[in-house]
Design an enzyme around this catalytic site. Sequence first.
Site, mmCIF file in Angstrom:
data_model
loop_
_atom_site.group_PDB
_atom_site.id
_atom_site.type_symbol
_atom_site.label_atom_id
_atom_site.label_comp_id
_atom_site.label_asym_id
_atom_site.label_seq_id
_atom_site.Cartn_x
_atom_site.Cartn_y
_atom_site.Cartn_z
ATOM 1 N N LEU A 95 -10.541 0.580 12.673
ATOM 2 C CA LEU A 95 -11.871 0.407 12.092
ATOM 3 C C LEU A 95 -11.969 -0.803 11.163
ATOM 4 O O LEU A 95 -12.985 -0.983 10.487
ATOM 5 C CB LEU A 95 -12.298 1.688 11.359
ATOM 6 C CG LEU A 95 -12.341 2.932 12.252
ATOM 7 C CD1 LEU A 95 -12.707 4.162 11.426
ATOM 8 C CD2 LEU A 95 -13.293 2.752 13.417
ATOM 9 N N HIS A 154 -12.543 -4.689 10.279
ATOM 10 C CA HIS A 154 -13.336 -5.789 10.831
ATOM 11 C C HIS A 154 -12.459 -7.024 11.024
ATOM 12 O O HIS A 154 -11.639 -7.329 10.160
ATOM 13 C CB HIS A 154 -14.471 -6.160 9.874
ATOM 14 C CG HIS A 154 -15.517 -5.111 9.754
ATOM 15 N ND1 HIS A 154 -15.386 -4.023 8.934
ATOM 16 C CD2 HIS A 154 -16.726 -4.983 10.360
ATOM 17 C CE1 HIS A 154 -16.465 -3.267 9.017
ATOM 18 N NE2 HIS A 154 -17.304 -3.819 9.883
ATOM 19 N N MET A 199 -6.511 -4.804 3.810
ATOM 20 C CA MET A 199 -5.756 -4.335 4.969
ATOM 21 C C MET A 199 -4.934 -5.469 5.581
ATOM 22 O O MET A 199 -3.817 -5.250 6.065
ATOM 23 C CB MET A 199 -6.681 -3.716 6.020
ATOM 24 C CG MET A 199 -7.472 -2.518 5.504
ATOM 25 S SD MET A 199 -6.494 -1.301 4.598
ATOM 26 C CE MET A 199 -5.353 -0.774 5.826
ATOM 27 N N GLU A 200 -5.476 -6.680 5.543
ATOM 28 C CA GLU A 200 -4.742 -7.828 6.072
ATOM 29 C C GLU A 200 -3.491 -8.106 5.243
ATOM 30 O O GLU A 200 -2.414 -8.370 5.798
ATOM 31 C CB GLU A 200 -5.661 -9.054 6.117
ATOM 32 C CG GLU A 200 -6.687 -9.014 7.224
ATOM 33 C CD GLU A 200 -7.815 -8.012 7.020
ATOM 34 O OE1 GLU A 200 -8.547 -7.753 7.987
ATOM 35 O OE2 GLU A 200 -7.992 -7.461 5.897
ATOM 36 N N ASP A 206 14.196 -5.946 11.986
ATOM 37 C CA ASP A 206 14.597 -6.350 13.335
ATOM 38 C C ASP A 206 15.663 -7.447 13.293
ATOM 39 O O ASP A 206 16.606 -7.434 14.078
ATOM 40 C CB ASP A 206 13.379 -6.819 14.120
ATOM 41 C CG ASP A 206 13.722 -7.209 15.544
ATOM 42 O OD1 ASP A 206 14.330 -6.378 16.257
ATOM 43 O OD2 ASP A 206 13.397 -8.351 15.949
#
Length: 166
Positions: free
Chosen positions: A75, A77, A113-114, A128
């Site tokens: 959700l 953008h 969120m970024e 990793d």
Amino acid sequence: MAELTHLDPEGRPKMVDVSEKAVTRRRAIAAGYLELDAPAAEALARGGGPKGDPWSVARIGAVGGVKRASDLIPLAHPLAIEAVDVTHHWDAVARRAWLRVAVSCEGRTGIEMEALAGVTVGLLVLYDMLKAVSHGMTLGPARLLRKEGGRRGTVVLPWAGCPWEP
């Protein structure tokens, strides 16, 4: 009490309509760490393992995480990212590999969120890069340190033990 903005009146998920919001300068800073066991810590201190320099690849991975946040978070953008700054810090005593990601843009919705996606993806890349030496690593926590812009203005969330000020 604040309401959850990503739910419609029936409780179903929805993407928030930001079309009426003002475009403002947005900035967010997030940080997190990967805790390493002794073999992974030794490899990081030596400059890496069989896959090369882990910090360089983790920094690139963090930028990729920022750019792909709206693909990973259903959700969120898509935003026109204007700047990403990734910083790392090695705490040899606690065996913690820290990443800090600062992101900025002009937009109608926040960019937290970024920043968080950048930190977590960068730390996953570091895992990793070091897992050929050892799987004895623990991811997180990761958290928001600062956000600027939007309705709430500036929000500062100090984190004791974090190598950076919010």
